[in-house]
Design an enzyme around this catalytic site. Structure first.
Site, short mmCIF file in Angstrom:
data_model
loop_
_atom_site.label_atom_id
_atom_site.label_comp_id
_atom_site.label_asym_id
_atom_site.label_seq_id
_atom_site.Cartn_x
_atom_site.Cartn_y
_atom_site.Cartn_z
N ARG A 70 0.81 -1.21 0.00
CA ARG A 70 0.00 0.00 0.00
C ARG A 70 0.85 1.27 0.00
O ARG A 70 0.49 2.26 -0.64
CB ARG A 70 -0.93 0.00 1.21
CG ARG A 70 -2.00 1.10 1.18
CD ARG A 70 -2.80 1.11 2.46
NE ARG A 70 -3.96 2.01 2.38
CZ ARG A 70 -4.40 2.76 3.38
NH1 ARG A 70 -3.77 2.71 4.55
NH2 ARG A 70 -5.45 3.54 3.24
N ALA A 121 -7.14 7.46 -0.34
CA ALA A 121 -6.88 6.02 -0.32
C ALA A 121 -7.86 5.44 0.69
O ALA A 121 -7.81 5.76 1.88
CB ALA A 121 -5.44 5.75 0.10
N SER A 122 -8.76 4.60 0.23
CA SER A 122 -9.83 4.10 1.10
C SER A 122 -9.27 3.24 2.22
O SER A 122 -8.18 2.69 2.15
CB SER A 122 -10.82 3.26 0.27
OG SER A 122 -11.44 4.05 -0.71
N GLN A 123 -10.06 3.12 3.28
CA GLN A 123 -9.70 2.29 4.41
C GLN A 123 -9.50 0.85 3.93
O GLN A 123 -10.35 0.30 3.22
CB GLN A 123 -10.82 2.35 5.45
CG GLN A 123 -10.54 1.61 6.73
CD GLN A 123 -11.65 1.81 7.75
OE1 GLN A 123 -12.57 2.61 7.53
NE2 GLN A 123 -11.59 1.09 8.85
N PRO A 124 -8.40 0.20 4.28
CA PRO A 124 -8.13 -1.15 3.77
C PRO A 124 -9.24 -2.17 4.02
O PRO A 124 -9.50 -3.02 3.16
CB PRO A 124 -6.84 -1.54 4.50
CG PRO A 124 -6.14 -0.23 4.68
CD PRO A 124 -7.23 0.75 5.00
#
Length: 380
Positions: free
Chosen positions: A31, A85-88
Protein backbone atom coordinates in the site's frame (compact mmCIF):
# COMPACT_ATOMS: atom_id res chain seq x y z
CA UNK A 1 6.64 -8.27 3.68
CA UNK A 2 7.26 -5.30 5.91
CA UNK A 3 6.09 -6.00 9.49
CA UNK A 4 3.42 -3.27 9.21
CA UNK A 5 2.21 -4.78 5.93
CA UNK A 6 2.06 -8.24 7.46
CA UNK A 7 0.07 -6.89 10.39
CA UNK A 8 -2.42 -5.24 8.04
CA UNK A 9 -3.07 -8.47 6.15
CA UNK A 10 -3.58 -10.26 9.47
CA UNK A 11 -6.08 -7.59 10.59
CA UNK A 12 -8.05 -7.93 7.37
CA UNK A 13 -8.20 -11.67 7.82
CA UNK A 14 -9.30 -11.36 11.45
CA UNK A 15 -12.02 -8.89 10.41
CA UNK A 16 -13.44 -11.49 8.02
CA UNK A 17 -13.24 -9.24 4.96
CA UNK A 18 -10.29 -10.88 3.20
CA UNK A 19 -11.56 -13.57 0.84
CA UNK A 20 -9.21 -16.53 0.55
CA UNK A 21 -8.41 -16.02 -3.13
CA UNK A 22 -7.49 -12.38 -2.44
CA UNK A 23 -4.88 -13.07 0.23
CA UNK A 24 -1.92 -13.37 -2.15
CA UNK A 25 -2.82 -10.10 -3.87
CA UNK A 26 -2.96 -8.23 -0.56
CA UNK A 27 0.35 -9.79 0.47
CA UNK A 28 2.13 -8.83 -2.75
CA UNK A 29 0.74 -5.32 -3.33
CA UNK A 30 2.34 -2.83 -0.95
CA UNK A 31 0.00 0.00 0.00
CA UNK A 32 2.75 2.48 0.83
CA UNK A 33 3.94 2.46 -2.80
CA UNK A 34 0.71 4.21 -3.82
CA UNK A 35 0.65 6.99 -1.22
CA UNK A 36 2.07 10.53 -1.44
CA UNK A 37 5.08 11.51 0.66
CA UNK A 38 2.91 13.79 2.79
CA UNK A 39 -0.22 12.28 4.30
CA UNK A 40 -2.72 13.28 6.96
CA UNK A 41 -3.12 11.25 10.11
CA UNK A 42 -6.39 10.55 11.97
CA UNK A 43 -5.72 13.53 14.24
CA UNK A 44 -5.64 15.84 11.22
CA UNK A 45 -1.91 16.43 11.43
CA UNK A 46 0.29 16.09 8.35
CA UNK A 47 3.11 13.54 8.38
CA UNK A 48 6.05 13.98 6.02
CA UNK A 49 7.82 10.81 4.89
CA UNK A 50 11.24 12.43 4.75
CA UNK A 51 10.98 13.86 8.27
CA UNK A 52 9.28 11.01 10.07
CA UNK A 53 9.52 7.85 7.93
CA UNK A 54 8.55 5.47 10.74
CA UNK A 55 5.31 7.30 11.57
CA UNK A 56 4.55 7.75 7.87
CA UNK A 57 4.90 3.99 7.29
CA UNK A 58 2.78 3.27 10.34
CA UNK A 59 -0.04 5.39 8.94
CA UNK A 60 0.40 3.88 5.47
CA UNK A 61 -0.54 0.47 6.87
CA UNK A 62 -3.05 1.60 9.46
CA UNK A 63 -6.67 0.64 8.84
CA UNK A 64 -7.68 4.22 8.05
CA UNK A 65 -8.63 6.22 4.96
CA UNK A 66 -5.97 8.69 3.87
CA UNK A 67 -6.83 11.92 2.06
CA UNK A 68 -4.58 12.27 -1.00
CA UNK A 69 -6.08 15.35 -2.67
CA UNK A 70 -8.12 18.40 -1.65
CA UNK A 71 -10.04 20.90 -3.78
CA UNK A 72 -9.46 18.86 -6.97
CA UNK A 73 -5.80 19.79 -6.73
CA UNK A 74 -6.37 23.56 -6.74
CA UNK A 75 -4.15 25.72 -4.56
CA UNK A 76 -5.44 27.94 -1.74
CA UNK A 77 -8.85 26.31 -1.67
CA UNK A 78 -11.06 25.67 1.39
CA UNK A 79 -9.55 22.22 1.88
CA UNK A 80 -12.38 19.91 0.84
CA UNK A 81 -11.14 16.31 0.42
CA UNK A 82 -11.58 15.22 -3.20
CA UNK A 83 -9.61 11.98 -3.40
CA UNK A 84 -8.37 9.44 -0.91
CA UNK A 85 -6.88 6.02 -0.32
CA UNK A 86 -9.83 4.10 1.10
CA UNK A 87 -9.70 2.29 4.41
CA UNK A 88 -8.13 -1.15 3.77
CA UNK A 89 -11.01 -3.05 5.40
CA UNK A 90 -13.41 -1.31 3.01
CA UNK A 91 -11.16 -2.11 0.04
CA UNK A 92 -10.97 -5.78 1.00
CA UNK A 93 -14.68 -6.03 1.74
CA UNK A 94 -15.68 -4.49 -1.59
CA UNK A 95 -13.36 -6.80 -3.52
CA UNK A 96 -14.81 -9.74 -1.62
CA UNK A 97 -18.34 -8.62 -2.46
CA UNK A 98 -17.40 -8.09 -6.11
CA UNK A 99 -17.03 -11.87 -6.45
CA UNK A 100 -14.45 -11.61 -9.23
CA UNK A 101 -12.12 -14.42 -10.31
CA UNK A 102 -9.33 -14.93 -12.88
CA UNK A 103 -10.72 -15.02 -16.41
CA UNK A 104 -13.03 -12.06 -15.83
CA UNK A 105 -12.68 -8.50 -17.10
CA UNK A 106 -13.20 -5.58 -14.71
CA UNK A 107 -13.91 -1.88 -15.11
CA UNK A 108 -12.89 0.25 -12.15
CA UNK A 109 -14.36 3.73 -11.79
CA UNK A 110 -12.00 6.06 -9.94
CA UNK A 111 -8.34 5.05 -10.11
CA UNK A 112 -7.31 7.37 -7.29
CA UNK A 113 -3.94 6.23 -5.97
CA UNK A 114 -3.91 3.09 -8.11
CA UNK A 115 -3.81 0.72 -5.12
CA UNK A 116 -7.16 -0.93 -5.83
CA UNK A 117 -6.27 -1.27 -9.51
CA UNK A 118 -3.00 -2.94 -8.52
CA UNK A 119 -4.86 -5.49 -6.38
CA UNK A 120 -7.18 -6.26 -9.29
CA UNK A 121 -4.25 -6.59 -11.68
CA UNK A 122 -2.42 -8.88 -9.28
CA UNK A 123 -5.39 -11.25 -9.23
CA UNK A 124 -6.64 -10.97 -12.81
CA UNK A 125 -3.67 -9.79 -14.85
CA UNK A 126 -3.07 -6.36 -16.37
CA UNK A 127 -5.01 -7.03 -19.58
CA UNK A 128 -8.20 -7.80 -17.66
CA UNK A 129 -8.37 -4.50 -15.75
CA UNK A 130 -9.47 -1.09 -17.03
CA UNK A 131 -9.44 1.84 -14.61
CA UNK A 132 -10.89 5.29 -15.34
CA UNK A 133 -9.86 8.48 -13.51
CA UNK A 134 -11.35 11.90 -14.26
CA UNK A 135 -8.46 13.89 -12.77
CA UNK A 136 -5.55 14.01 -15.21
CA UNK A 137 -2.91 14.55 -12.53
CA UNK A 138 -4.20 11.69 -10.39
CA UNK A 139 -4.39 9.43 -13.43
CA UNK A 140 -0.79 10.14 -14.44
CA UNK A 141 0.48 9.67 -10.88
CA UNK A 142 -1.39 6.36 -10.64
CA UNK A 143 0.12 5.18 -13.94
CA UNK A 144 3.59 5.98 -12.64
CA UNK A 145 3.07 4.22 -9.31
CA UNK A 146 1.53 1.19 -10.98
CA UNK A 147 4.43 0.97 -13.41
CA UNK A 148 6.99 1.33 -10.62
CA UNK A 149 5.23 -1.44 -8.70
CA UNK A 150 5.45 -3.72 -11.72
CA UNK A 151 1.93 -3.36 -13.14
CA UNK A 152 0.80 -2.38 -16.62
CA UNK A 153 -2.82 -1.69 -15.72
CA UNK A 154 -4.74 0.21 -18.43
CA UNK A 155 -5.58 3.60 -16.89
CA UNK A 156 -7.86 5.94 -18.83
CA UNK A 157 -8.15 9.66 -18.16
CA UNK A 158 -11.83 10.50 -18.54
CA UNK A 159 -15.28 10.70 -17.01
CA UNK A 160 -15.87 7.37 -15.30
CA UNK A 161 -19.66 7.73 -15.48
CA UNK A 162 -19.29 7.11 -19.22
CA UNK A 163 -17.41 3.88 -18.61
CA UNK A 164 -14.93 2.80 -21.27
CA UNK A 165 -16.83 1.50 -24.33
CA UNK A 166 -13.68 0.73 -26.30
CA UNK A 167 -12.68 -1.89 -23.72
CA UNK A 168 -16.17 -3.34 -23.12
CA UNK A 169 -17.79 -5.71 -22.40
CA UNK A 170 -16.93 -6.27 -18.76
CA UNK A 171 -17.86 -9.00 -16.29
CA UNK A 172 -17.65 -6.67 -13.32
CA UNK A 173 -17.83 -2.92 -12.68
CA UNK A 174 -16.61 -1.53 -9.36
CA UNK A 175 -17.00 2.10 -8.33
CA UNK A 176 -14.69 3.73 -5.81
CA UNK A 177 -16.69 6.97 -5.70
CA UNK A 178 -20.33 7.33 -4.68
CA UNK A 179 -23.20 7.93 -7.09
CA UNK A 180 -26.75 9.12 -6.57
CA UNK A 181 -27.76 7.73 -9.97
CA UNK A 182 -26.10 4.63 -11.38
CA UNK A 183 -24.84 5.65 -14.84
CA UNK A 184 -26.56 3.62 -17.54
CA UNK A 185 -23.34 3.25 -19.62
CA UNK A 186 -22.05 0.95 -16.88
CA UNK A 187 -24.99 -1.35 -17.52
CA UNK A 188 -24.63 -1.15 -21.29
CA UNK A 189 -20.97 -2.14 -21.01
CA UNK A 190 -21.55 -5.11 -18.69
CA UNK A 191 -22.26 -8.61 -19.97
CA UNK A 192 -25.65 -10.12 -19.09
CA UNK A 193 -25.12 -11.84 -15.78
CA UNK A 194 -22.30 -9.46 -14.90
CA UNK A 195 -22.31 -7.41 -11.75
CA UNK A 196 -21.94 -3.78 -10.72
CA UNK A 197 -20.82 -2.83 -7.22
CA UNK A 198 -20.79 0.84 -6.33
CA UNK A 199 -21.17 3.16 -3.33
CA UNK A 200 -24.61 4.75 -3.52
CA UNK A 201 -26.38 7.47 -1.59
CA UNK A 202 -28.08 10.83 -1.71
CA UNK A 203 -27.73 14.25 -0.13
CA UNK A 204 -29.32 13.06 3.11
CA UNK A 205 -27.55 9.73 3.52
CA UNK A 206 -24.16 8.62 2.21
CA UNK A 207 -23.91 5.76 2.01
CA UNK A 208 -24.39 2.12 1.22
CA UNK A 209 -23.19 -0.27 -1.47
CA UNK A 210 -25.46 -1.07 -4.41
CA UNK A 211 -24.84 -4.63 -5.62
CA UNK A 212 -26.51 -5.09 -9.00
CA UNK A 213 -26.74 -7.87 -11.57
CA UNK A 214 -27.28 -7.01 -15.23
CA UNK A 215 -30.09 -8.97 -16.88
CA UNK A 216 -30.61 -9.95 -20.52
CA UNK A 217 -33.03 -7.02 -20.84
CA UNK A 218 -30.16 -4.56 -20.16
CA UNK A 219 -31.68 -3.68 -16.79
CA UNK A 220 -29.69 -3.98 -13.58
CA UNK A 221 -31.33 -5.17 -10.38
CA UNK A 222 -30.00 -5.78 -6.91
CA UNK A 223 -29.95 -4.78 -3.27
CA UNK A 224 -28.15 -2.50 -0.88
CA UNK A 225 -25.64 -3.58 1.73
CA UNK A 226 -22.60 -2.41 3.61
CA UNK A 227 -21.94 0.82 5.44
CA UNK A 228 -19.42 2.92 3.54
CA UNK A 229 -19.38 6.65 2.88
CA UNK A 230 -17.37 7.64 -0.22
CA UNK A 231 -16.63 10.91 -1.98
CA UNK A 232 -19.00 11.59 -4.86
CA UNK A 233 -18.23 11.30 -8.55
CA UNK A 234 -17.68 14.87 -9.69
CA UNK A 235 -20.83 15.15 -11.78
CA UNK A 236 -23.07 14.09 -8.89
CA UNK A 237 -21.59 15.92 -5.94
CA UNK A 238 -23.89 17.37 -3.32
CA UNK A 239 -23.62 21.11 -2.59
CA UNK A 240 -21.15 22.34 0.00
CA UNK A 241 -21.38 25.09 2.63
CA UNK A 242 -25.17 24.87 2.57
CA UNK A 243 -25.68 26.22 6.08
CA UNK A 244 -23.54 29.28 5.43
CA UNK A 245 -25.23 29.82 2.06
CA UNK A 246 -28.89 29.31 2.86
CA UNK A 247 -29.49 29.69 6.61
CA UNK A 248 -29.79 33.35 7.68
CA UNK A 249 -32.41 33.45 10.47
CA UNK A 250 -31.58 37.04 11.36
CA UNK A 251 -32.96 38.21 8.00
CA UNK A 252 -35.35 35.40 6.99
CA UNK A 253 -38.86 34.67 8.16
CA UNK A 254 -39.37 31.31 9.87
CA UNK A 255 -41.92 29.41 11.92
CA UNK A 256 -40.93 28.13 15.34
CA UNK A 257 -42.27 25.00 17.05
CA UNK A 258 -41.03 22.47 19.59
CA UNK A 259 -40.54 18.71 19.37
CA UNK A 260 -39.73 15.84 21.71
CA UNK A 261 -38.04 13.96 18.87
CA UNK A 262 -34.28 13.62 19.33
CA UNK A 263 -31.87 13.39 16.35
CA UNK A 264 -30.45 10.03 17.44
CA UNK A 265 -33.78 8.43 16.48
CA UNK A 266 -34.21 9.47 12.81
CA UNK A 267 -30.62 10.44 12.00
CA UNK A 268 -28.47 8.51 14.44
CA UNK A 269 -30.07 5.21 13.42
CA UNK A 270 -28.38 4.05 10.20
CA UNK A 271 -31.42 2.30 8.75
CA UNK A 272 -33.80 5.11 9.67
CA UNK A 273 -31.48 7.68 8.12
CA UNK A 274 -31.19 5.60 4.95
CA UNK A 275 -34.97 5.27 4.63
CA UNK A 276 -35.58 8.97 5.30
CA UNK A 277 -33.01 9.81 2.64
CA UNK A 278 -35.06 7.88 0.10
CA UNK A 279 -38.01 10.18 0.82
CA UNK A 280 -35.93 13.39 1.04
CA UNK A 281 -33.01 12.76 -1.36
CA UNK A 282 -32.14 16.40 -2.07
CA UNK A 283 -32.05 17.47 1.59
CA UNK A 284 -28.70 17.72 3.37
CA UNK A 285 -28.36 17.39 7.13
CA UNK A 286 -25.53 19.07 8.96
CA UNK A 287 -24.63 19.26 12.66
CA UNK A 288 -22.97 22.27 14.27
CA UNK A 289 -21.80 22.09 17.88
CA UNK A 290 -21.86 25.20 20.03
CA UNK A 291 -20.26 23.82 23.20
CA UNK A 292 -17.10 21.83 23.79
CA UNK A 293 -18.99 19.26 25.83
CA UNK A 294 -20.92 18.13 22.75
CA UNK A 295 -24.26 18.33 24.57
CA UNK A 296 -25.50 21.46 22.81
CA UNK A 297 -25.76 21.44 19.05
CA UNK A 298 -28.02 22.28 16.12
CA UNK A 299 -29.08 19.96 13.33
CA UNK A 300 -29.71 21.77 10.06
CA UNK A 301 -31.83 20.42 7.20
CA UNK A 302 -31.28 22.29 3.92
CA UNK A 303 -32.78 21.86 0.46
CA UNK A 304 -30.70 23.92 -1.98
CA UNK A 305 -33.25 23.45 -4.78
CA UNK A 306 -35.91 25.48 -2.95
CA UNK A 307 -33.69 27.35 -0.45
CA UNK A 308 -35.76 25.80 2.35
CA UNK A 309 -34.17 25.04 5.69
CA UNK A 310 -34.97 23.83 9.17
CA UNK A 311 -32.91 24.10 12.36
CA UNK A 312 -33.30 21.69 15.24
CA UNK A 313 -31.69 22.93 18.44
CA UNK A 314 -30.66 20.35 21.07
CA UNK A 315 -30.05 21.51 24.65
CA UNK A 316 -30.05 19.07 27.60
CA UNK A 317 -31.95 21.43 29.88
CA UNK A 318 -34.91 21.46 27.46
CA UNK A 319 -35.53 17.73 27.35
CA UNK A 320 -38.76 18.06 29.28
CA UNK A 321 -40.16 20.99 27.31
CA UNK A 322 -38.99 19.84 23.89
CA UNK A 323 -36.39 21.04 21.41
CA UNK A 324 -36.85 24.19 19.36
CA UNK A 325 -37.44 23.75 15.62
CA UNK A 326 -37.40 26.56 13.08
CA UNK A 327 -38.59 26.14 9.49
CA UNK A 328 -38.13 28.48 6.54
CA UNK A 329 -39.11 28.26 2.87
CA UNK A 330 -41.71 26.53 0.73
CA UNK A 331 -40.80 23.09 2.09
CA UNK A 332 -41.34 22.37 5.77
CA UNK A 333 -38.32 20.14 6.05
CA UNK A 334 -38.64 19.09 9.68
CA UNK A 335 -42.29 18.22 9.12
CA UNK A 336 -41.23 16.11 6.13
CA UNK A 337 -38.57 14.40 8.23
CA UNK A 338 -41.14 13.53 10.90
CA UNK A 339 -43.43 12.11 8.21
CA UNK A 340 -40.64 10.05 6.62
CA UNK A 341 -39.54 8.73 10.02
CA UNK A 342 -43.13 7.81 10.87
CA UNK A 343 -43.43 6.00 7.50
CA UNK A 344 -40.29 3.96 8.25
CA UNK A 345 -41.61 2.97 11.67
CA UNK A 346 -45.04 2.04 10.29
CA UNK A 347 -43.37 -0.20 7.71
CA UNK A 348 -41.79 -2.18 10.53
CA UNK A 349 -38.42 -0.37 10.74
CA UNK A 350 -36.96 -2.18 7.69
CA UNK A 351 -33.18 -2.50 7.59
CA UNK A 352 -31.41 -1.07 4.54
CA UNK A 353 -30.69 -4.54 3.13
CA UNK A 354 -34.42 -5.02 2.50
CA UNK A 355 -34.36 -2.21 -0.05
CA UNK A 356 -33.43 -2.87 -3.64
CA UNK A 357 -32.46 -0.87 -6.70
CA UNK A 358 -33.51 -1.27 -10.33
CA UNK A 359 -31.82 0.71 -13.10
CA UNK A 360 -33.03 0.76 -16.71
CA UNK A 361 -32.39 3.10 -19.60
CA UNK A 362 -35.42 5.16 -18.55
CA UNK A 363 -35.32 5.33 -14.78
CA UNK A 364 -33.80 4.33 -11.44
CA UNK A 365 -36.19 3.06 -8.79
CA UNK A 366 -35.82 1.95 -5.19
CA UNK A 367 -38.14 -0.72 -3.84
CA UNK A 368 -38.86 -2.30 -0.48
CA UNK A 369 -38.70 -6.10 -0.65
CA UNK A 370 -40.19 -6.59 -4.13
CA UNK A 371 -40.64 -4.79 -7.47
CA UNK A 372 -44.25 -3.83 -6.76
CA UNK A 373 -43.44 -1.75 -3.69
CA UNK A 374 -41.61 1.23 -5.21
CA UNK A 375 -40.47 3.76 -2.62
CA UNK A 376 -38.97 6.36 -4.96
CA UNK A 377 -37.82 6.71 -8.53
CA UNK A 378 -36.01 9.15 -10.78
CA UNK A 379 -35.29 9.36 -14.48
CA UNK A 380 -31.80 8.35 -15.52
Amino acid sequence: MLPAHEELVARLEQAGVLARHWRTAFERVERHRFLPDRITGPDGGAVDRSRDPDHWLELAYADIPIVTQVDDGAENGPGYPTSSASQPTIVADMLRRLDVFPGMRVLEIGTGTGYNAALLSQLLGDAAVTSVEIDADLAETARTRLREAGFGTFVVTGDGTLGCPSRAPFDRVIGTAAVQRVPYPWIEQTRPGGRILTPWGNAFHNGVLADLTVGPDATARGRFGGDAAFMWVRGQRVPRRVVETFVRPEEQAFESTRTELHPYEPIGDFDASFAIGLRMPTVLNRVEFSEDDGQRYTVYLVDPETASWASWRIEPEHRETGHEVRQHGPRELFTELESAYRWWRERGRPVHTRFGLTVSAERQSVRLDDESDVVTWTGT
